[in-house]
Write a protein that holds these residues in place. Structure first.
Motif, mmCIF file in Angstrom:
data_model
loop_
_atom_site.group_PDB
_atom_site.id
_atom_site.type_symbol
_atom_site.label_atom_id
_atom_site.label_comp_id
_atom_site.label_asym_id
_atom_site.label_seq_id
_atom_site.Cartn_x
_atom_site.Cartn_y
_atom_site.Cartn_z
ATOM 1 N N LEU A 196 0.817 -1.209 0.000
ATOM 2 C CA LEU A 196 0.000 0.000 0.000
ATOM 3 C C LEU A 196 0.853 1.261 0.000
ATOM 4 N N SER A 197 2.102 1.115 0.450
ATOM 5 C CA SER A 197 2.940 2.317 0.533
ATOM 6 C C SER A 197 3.184 2.935 -0.849
ATOM 7 N N TYR A 198 3.213 2.092 -1.894
ATOM 8 C CA TYR A 198 3.500 2.682 -3.202
ATOM 9 C C TYR A 198 2.365 3.552 -3.723
ATOM 10 N N LEU A 199 1.158 3.260 -3.239
ATOM 11 C CA LEU A 199 0.010 4.019 -3.747
ATOM 12 C C LEU A 199 0.138 5.510 -3.478
ATOM 13 N N SER A 200 0.787 5.847 -2.375
ATOM 14 C CA SER A 200 0.944 7.271 -2.080
ATOM 15 C C SER A 200 2.160 7.855 -2.785
ATOM 16 N N ARG A 201 3.093 6.987 -3.181
ATOM 17 C CA ARG A 201 4.318 7.492 -3.836
ATOM 18 C C ARG A 201 4.173 7.578 -5.350
ATOM 19 N N PHE A 202 3.297 6.769 -5.916
ATOM 20 C CA PHE A 202 3.176 6.705 -7.365
ATOM 21 C C PHE A 202 2.037 7.595 -7.859
ATOM 22 N N PRO A 203 2.242 8.277 -8.966
ATOM 23 C CA PRO A 203 1.206 9.182 -9.491
ATOM 24 C C PRO A 203 0.124 8.446 -10.272
ATOM 25 N N VAL A 206 -6.052 5.640 -11.471
ATOM 26 C CA VAL A 206 -7.164 4.691 -11.452
ATOM 27 C C VAL A 206 -6.739 3.343 -10.863
ATOM 28 N N LEU A 207 -7.597 2.751 -10.039
ATOM 29 C CA LEU A 207 -7.402 1.357 -9.624
ATOM 30 C C LEU A 207 -8.421 0.497 -10.361
ATOM 31 N N LYS A 208 -7.962 -0.609 -10.904
ATOM 32 C CA LYS A 208 -8.871 -1.562 -11.545
ATOM 33 C C LYS A 208 -8.979 -2.794 -10.654
ATOM 34 N N ILE A 209 -10.157 -3.000 -10.104
ATOM 35 C CA ILE A 209 -10.363 -4.146 -9.215
ATOM 36 C C ILE A 209 -10.331 -5.428 -10.028
ATOM 37 N N ASP A 210 -9.498 -6.368 -9.639
ATOM 38 C CA ASP A 210 -9.373 -7.598 -10.407
ATOM 39 C C ASP A 210 -10.686 -8.357 -10.468
ATOM 40 N N HIS A 235 -11.042 5.958 -3.195
ATOM 41 C CA HIS A 235 -11.655 7.266 -3.019
ATOM 42 C C HIS A 235 -10.948 8.096 -1.962
ATOM 43 N N ASN A 236 -10.480 7.438 -0.895
ATOM 44 C CA ASN A 236 -9.728 8.175 0.130
ATOM 45 C C ASN A 236 -8.436 8.752 -0.439
ATOM 46 N N LEU A 237 -7.881 8.054 -1.431
ATOM 47 C CA LEU A 237 -6.643 8.524 -2.062
ATOM 48 C C LEU A 237 -6.939 9.415 -3.269
ATOM 49 N N LYS A 238 -8.209 9.731 -3.485
ATOM 50 C CA LYS A 238 -8.647 10.571 -4.604
ATOM 51 C C LYS A 238 -8.348 9.925 -5.962
ATOM 52 N N LEU A 255 -21.708 -3.006 -6.749
ATOM 53 C CA LEU A 255 -20.673 -2.013 -7.064
ATOM 54 C C LEU A 255 -21.235 -0.596 -7.029
ATOM 55 N N ARG A 256 -22.451 -0.459 -7.567
ATOM 56 C CA ARG A 256 -23.047 0.874 -7.614
ATOM 57 C C ARG A 256 -23.371 1.368 -6.204
ATOM 58 N N ARG A 257 -23.890 0.458 -5.370
ATOM 59 C CA ARG A 257 -24.208 0.852 -3.990
ATOM 60 C C ARG A 257 -22.951 1.226 -3.213
ATOM 61 N N ARG A 258 -21.824 0.592 -3.565
ATOM 62 C CA ARG A 258 -20.574 0.908 -2.874
ATOM 63 C C ARG A 258 -19.863 2.110 -3.478
ATOM 64 N N GLY A 259 -20.438 2.696 -4.504
ATOM 65 C CA GLY A 259 -19.873 3.927 -5.064
ATOM 66 C C GLY A 259 -18.759 3.722 -6.071
ATOM 67 N N CYS A 260 -18.679 2.498 -6.636
ATOM 68 C CA CYS A 260 -17.674 2.260 -7.680
ATOM 69 C C CYS A 260 -17.941 3.199 -8.859
ATOM 70 N N ASP A 261 -16.886 3.762 -9.453
ATOM 71 C CA ASP A 261 -17.074 4.775 -10.491
ATOM 72 C C ASP A 261 -17.450 4.177 -11.845
ATOM 73 N N GLN A 262 -16.727 3.129 -12.230
ATOM 74 C CA GLN A 262 -16.939 2.578 -13.561
ATOM 75 C C GLN A 262 -16.894 1.061 -13.526
ATOM 76 N N MET A 263 -17.414 0.470 -14.605
ATOM 77 C CA MET A 263 -17.317 -0.972 -14.707
ATOM 78 C C MET A 263 -17.016 -1.376 -16.135
ATOM 79 N N GLN A 264 -16.482 -2.582 -16.209
ATOM 80 C CA GLN A 264 -16.113 -3.157 -17.495
ATOM 81 C C GLN A 264 -16.428 -4.640 -17.368
ATOM 82 N N GLY A 265 -17.120 -5.205 -18.345
ATOM 83 C CA GLY A 265 -17.387 -6.631 -18.234
ATOM 84 C C GLY A 265 -18.433 -7.105 -19.232
ATOM 85 N N TYR A 266 -18.584 -8.431 -19.315
ATOM 86 C CA TYR A 266 -19.503 -9.023 -20.273
ATOM 87 C C TYR A 266 -20.938 -8.565 -20.036
#
Ligand code: C2E
Ligand code: MG
Ligand code: MG
Ligand code: MG
Length: 299
Positions: A196-203, A206-210, A235-238, A255-266
């Motif tokens: 998790l430490s890299y998330l604050s160091r790297f610019p 977007v995160l893509k949930i596997d 979202h906490n990390l903007k 996903l929508r209830r949890r506030g996920c921004d986007q989705m991709q899938g069949y």
């Protein structure tokens, strides 16, 4: 082919020769076949890109797409990336193939912009070998200049494994890419050796949930909790967050209830050839999503 396989086995060292079983032989043969065919695939123009829409969960609109390579071999037929990307990585061929993918995705996206279609962002997968290549940043800059695509309309998908070997080099490269104006995302998030430490160091943008977590939403409360946590973390990390492999209305709803921004899938669409993707854009087809959205949400 058998003698090529033998030769390869010998090259590995004579002592390894005794471990060479028939099963390994078959595997090695397949590999050799793929490898030699792969060497000619670019010049024979056998690759195509398919595009899978990324859909905004609040509006139901297509807001981007992921470019996914397909290999149409005259005898082997359509070869899935899982069968050849690994070989391309091991042989180094991925560097040229990846460069082709980048150029083609940018060219196509710019053509769609010029045709007056929505100005979407195209996401391109980057392999570890490309990440290590010295001229990566210069190549991306050249492709953007050549195709005239706005840098903000290109997203580069990286996997966590890319960062692990040399973190300070990774930080440097990511900042250099970021300086070009492109977006950066982390693909298959949660499956790598995440730190998790890299998330604050790297610019990162977007995160893509596997999709393995997404697939288990309805039947495994731990995986559902992980999905919810990744969304909150992003979202906490903007950062914005997209779920991949969404196949059911139930998953979409969660996903929508949890506030996920986007989705991709069949559930919305499989990856499509460019012409079919273009039709989808022209129709602004959002029927599958509409069915599950609250009445009037899109009115
Ligand atoms: P990825 O980047 O994680 O891409 C998502 C994969 O999930 C794609 O498989 C896509 O077709 C599939 N997918 C999308 N929605 C669903 C769904 O709802 N259910 C299921 N079961 N699968 C879904 P694909 O196209 O076979 O690609 C597999 C992997 O190959 C990609 O995983 C990526 O790691 C690699 N790959 C594909 N194209 C490229 C490329 O141009 N360059 C590089 N370096 N790797 C690529
Ligand atoms: Mg990807
Ligand atoms: Mg992925
Ligand atoms: Mg994946």
């Amino acid at each position: 082919h058998a003698d090529i396989a033998m030769y390869r086995a010998k090259k590995l060292g004579r002592d390894n020769f005794q471990f060479y079983t028939p099963a390994m032989n078959e595997e090695a043969m397949e590999r050799v076949r793929i490898e030699s065919a792969l060497r000619c695939a670019l010049e024979r123009d056998e690759f195509v890109l398919h595009y899978q829409p990324q859909v905004d969960l609040a509006s139901g609109e297509i807001v981007g797409m992921e470019a996914l390579i397909r290999w149409q071999h005259p005898e082997m037929g359509m070869v899935a990336p899982d069968r050849f990307i690994g070989v391309a990585e091991e042989t180094g061929l991925i560097v040229q193939i990846g460069a082709w993918v980048m150029r083609e995705a940018c060219r196509q996206n710019r053509a769609w912009h010029d045709a007056g279609l929505a100005r979407l962002r195209v996401a391109v997968n980057l392999s570890a070998r490309q990440f290590g290549a010295t001229n990566l940043v210069a190549d991306i800059r050249a492709v953007l200049a050549e195709t005239g695509l706005a840098p903000g309309c290109l997203e580069i998908e990286l996997t966590e494994s890319l960062f692990m070997s040399d973190v300070s080099l990774a930080v440097e490269l990511l900042h250099a890419m970021k300086a070009l104006g492109v977006k950066l995302s982390i693909d298959d998030f949660g499956t790598g050796y995440s730190s998790l430490s890299y998330l604050s160091r790297f610019p990162i943008d977007v995160l893509k949930i596997d999709r393995s977590f997404v697939a288990a939403i309805a039947r495994d409360s731990n995986d559902a909790a992980i999905v919810a946590s990744i969304i909150a973390l992003a979202h906490n990390l903007k950062l914005s967050v997209i779920a991949e492999g969404v196949e059911t209305a139930e998953q979409l709803d969660y996903l929508r209830r949890r506030g996920c921004d986007q989705m991709q899938g069949y559930f919305f669409s499989r990856p499509l050839p460019a012409a079919e993707f273009e039709q989808l854009l022209r129709k602004q087809c959002r029927l599958p999503l509409l069915a599950t959205l609250d009445e009037g949400a899109l009115a």
